[in-house]
Design a protein around this motif. Structure first.
Motif, mmCIF file in Angstrom:
data_model
loop_
_atom_site.group_PDB
_atom_site.id
_atom_site.type_symbol
_atom_site.label_atom_id
_atom_site.label_comp_id
_atom_site.label_asym_id
_atom_site.label_seq_id
_atom_site.Cartn_x
_atom_site.Cartn_y
_atom_site.Cartn_z
ATOM 1 N N TYR A 241 0.824 -1.201 0.000
ATOM 2 C CA TYR A 241 0.000 0.000 0.000
ATOM 3 C C TYR A 241 0.862 1.256 0.000
ATOM 4 O O TYR A 241 0.523 2.244 -0.634
ATOM 5 C CB TYR A 241 -0.965 0.005 1.185
ATOM 6 C CG TYR A 241 -2.151 -0.895 0.970
ATOM 7 C CD1 TYR A 241 -3.148 -0.555 0.066
ATOM 8 C CD2 TYR A 241 -2.276 -2.086 1.658
ATOM 9 C CE1 TYR A 241 -4.232 -1.372 -0.153
ATOM 10 C CE2 TYR A 241 -3.362 -2.925 1.459
ATOM 11 C CZ TYR A 241 -4.338 -2.564 0.555
ATOM 12 O OH TYR A 241 -5.416 -3.385 0.337
ATOM 13 N N PHE B 106 1.956 1.729 -3.507
ATOM 14 C CA PHE B 106 0.825 2.198 -4.306
ATOM 15 C C PHE B 106 0.568 3.681 -4.052
ATOM 16 O O PHE B 106 0.399 4.469 -4.992
ATOM 17 C CB PHE B 106 -0.425 1.379 -3.994
ATOM 18 C CG PHE B 106 -1.672 1.896 -4.643
ATOM 19 C CD1 PHE B 106 -1.836 1.820 -6.023
ATOM 20 C CD2 PHE B 106 -2.674 2.468 -3.884
ATOM 21 C CE1 PHE B 106 -2.985 2.314 -6.628
ATOM 22 C CE2 PHE B 106 -3.824 2.955 -4.475
ATOM 23 C CZ PHE B 106 -3.982 2.874 -5.851
ATOM 24 N N ASN C 209 3.972 4.268 -7.332
ATOM 25 C CA ASN C 209 4.680 3.253 -8.108
ATOM 26 C C ASN C 209 3.704 2.673 -9.127
ATOM 27 O O ASN C 209 2.670 2.126 -8.767
ATOM 28 C CB ASN C 209 5.210 2.160 -7.189
ATOM 29 C CG ASN C 209 6.100 1.171 -7.907
ATOM 30 O OD1 ASN C 209 5.918 0.890 -9.083
ATOM 31 N ND2 ASN C 209 7.074 0.652 -7.180
ATOM 32 N N THR C 210 4.052 2.786 -10.403
ATOM 33 C CA THR C 210 3.130 2.360 -11.459
ATOM 34 C C THR C 210 3.028 0.842 -11.566
ATOM 35 O O THR C 210 2.096 0.332 -12.182
ATOM 36 C CB THR C 210 3.563 2.921 -12.820
ATOM 37 O OG1 THR C 210 4.903 2.508 -13.088
ATOM 38 C CG2 THR C 210 3.487 4.437 -12.815
ATOM 39 N N GLN C 211 3.972 0.108 -10.986
ATOM 40 C CA GLN C 211 3.924 -1.349 -11.046
ATOM 41 C C GLN C 211 3.014 -1.944 -9.977
ATOM 42 O O GLN C 211 2.690 -3.119 -10.033
ATOM 43 C CB GLN C 211 5.322 -1.928 -10.899
ATOM 44 C CG GLN C 211 6.233 -1.548 -12.048
ATOM 45 C CD GLN C 211 7.647 -2.051 -11.837
ATOM 46 O OE1 GLN C 211 8.059 -2.290 -10.724
ATOM 47 N NE2 GLN C 211 8.371 -2.200 -12.927
ATOM 48 N N ILE C 212 2.631 -1.157 -9.000
ATOM 49 C CA ILE C 212 1.778 -1.640 -7.909
ATOM 50 C C ILE C 212 0.383 -1.063 -8.095
ATOM 51 O O ILE C 212 0.204 0.147 -8.140
ATOM 52 C CB ILE C 212 2.345 -1.228 -6.533
ATOM 53 C CG1 ILE C 212 3.746 -1.807 -6.344
ATOM 54 C CG2 ILE C 212 1.420 -1.680 -5.418
ATOM 55 C CD1 ILE C 212 4.445 -1.339 -5.095
ATOM 56 N N THR C 213 -0.589 -1.947 -8.202
ATOM 57 C CA THR C 213 -1.972 -1.507 -8.352
ATOM 58 C C THR C 213 -2.719 -1.721 -7.035
ATOM 59 O O THR C 213 -2.270 -2.474 -6.165
ATOM 60 C CB THR C 213 -2.682 -2.298 -9.459
ATOM 61 O OG1 THR C 213 -2.737 -3.676 -9.073
ATOM 62 C CG2 THR C 213 -1.945 -2.162 -10.786
ATOM 63 N N ALA C 214 -3.853 -1.073 -6.905
ATOM 64 C CA ALA C 214 -4.684 -1.270 -5.719
ATOM 65 C C ALA C 214 -5.144 -2.718 -5.631
ATOM 66 O O ALA C 214 -5.218 -3.287 -4.537
ATOM 67 C CB ALA C 214 -5.876 -0.318 -5.752
ATOM 68 N N ALA C 215 -5.414 -3.321 -6.770
ATOM 69 C CA ALA C 215 -5.858 -4.725 -6.784
ATOM 70 C C ALA C 215 -4.760 -5.657 -6.283
ATOM 71 O O ALA C 215 -5.031 -6.583 -5.512
ATOM 72 C CB ALA C 215 -6.285 -5.121 -8.195
ATOM 73 N N SER C 216 -3.515 -5.415 -6.699
ATOM 74 C CA SER C 216 -2.433 -6.292 -6.235
ATOM 75 C C SER C 216 -2.194 -6.117 -4.740
ATOM 76 O O SER C 216 -1.911 -7.094 -4.039
ATOM 77 C CB SER C 216 -1.153 -6.031 -7.026
ATOM 78 O OG SER C 216 -0.658 -4.732 -6.799
#
Length: 131
Positions: free
Chosen positions: A4, A7, A11-18
């Motif tokens: 979190y 996110f 960081n564009t590689q980390i999504t809220a879903a992940s």
């Protein structure tokens, strides 16, 4: 907390879903962990409520740690590789020392642990060096 924080830091590689999926995975893992605490307490004569509370309290540190990590994201993210390396080393030590009982038996039980660490370090060095 780290997911979190990454996110929220953009960081564009980390999504809220992940981040949510990882949180759910950790939450699911906490059920057997709490049972491992609660069942022996109940077997030793504690009431159901106290045994359940013991199991719950064994996992309460994780959300607290997550919130603290999010609050300290600017300090934690640059040091994250070092923290993760330390955590991985601690987990490897537990696996070798506690979960592989034959390696921990006998007069010179630490030699097996030391050589496991040396072998693992050599293999990781070769992996990084050779790509």
């Amino acid at each position: 907390g780290v997911m979190y924080a990454g996110f929220l830091a953009g960081n564009t590689q980390i999504t809220a879903a992940s981040a949510l999926v990882l949180s759910l995975g950790i939450a699911i893992q906490n059920f057997p962990e709490g049972a491992i605490i609660s069942m022996p307490l109940r077997a030793e004569g504690e009431s159901k409520g106290k045994a359940f509370l013991g199991g719950v309290l064994s996992g309460v540190v994780e959300p607290i740690g997550a919130v603290l990590t999010i609050l300290a994201a600017q300090l934690v993210i640059p040091a994250l590789p070092y923290f993760l390396s330390f955590a991985a080393g601690a987990m490897l030590y537990v696996v070798v020392e506690e979960l592989i009982p034959e390696m921990s038996q006998g007069k010179h039980s630490n030699i097996g642990t030391i050589f496991f660490a040396v072998g693992f370090s050599v293999m990781m060095t070769l992996d990084v060096a050779l790509g």
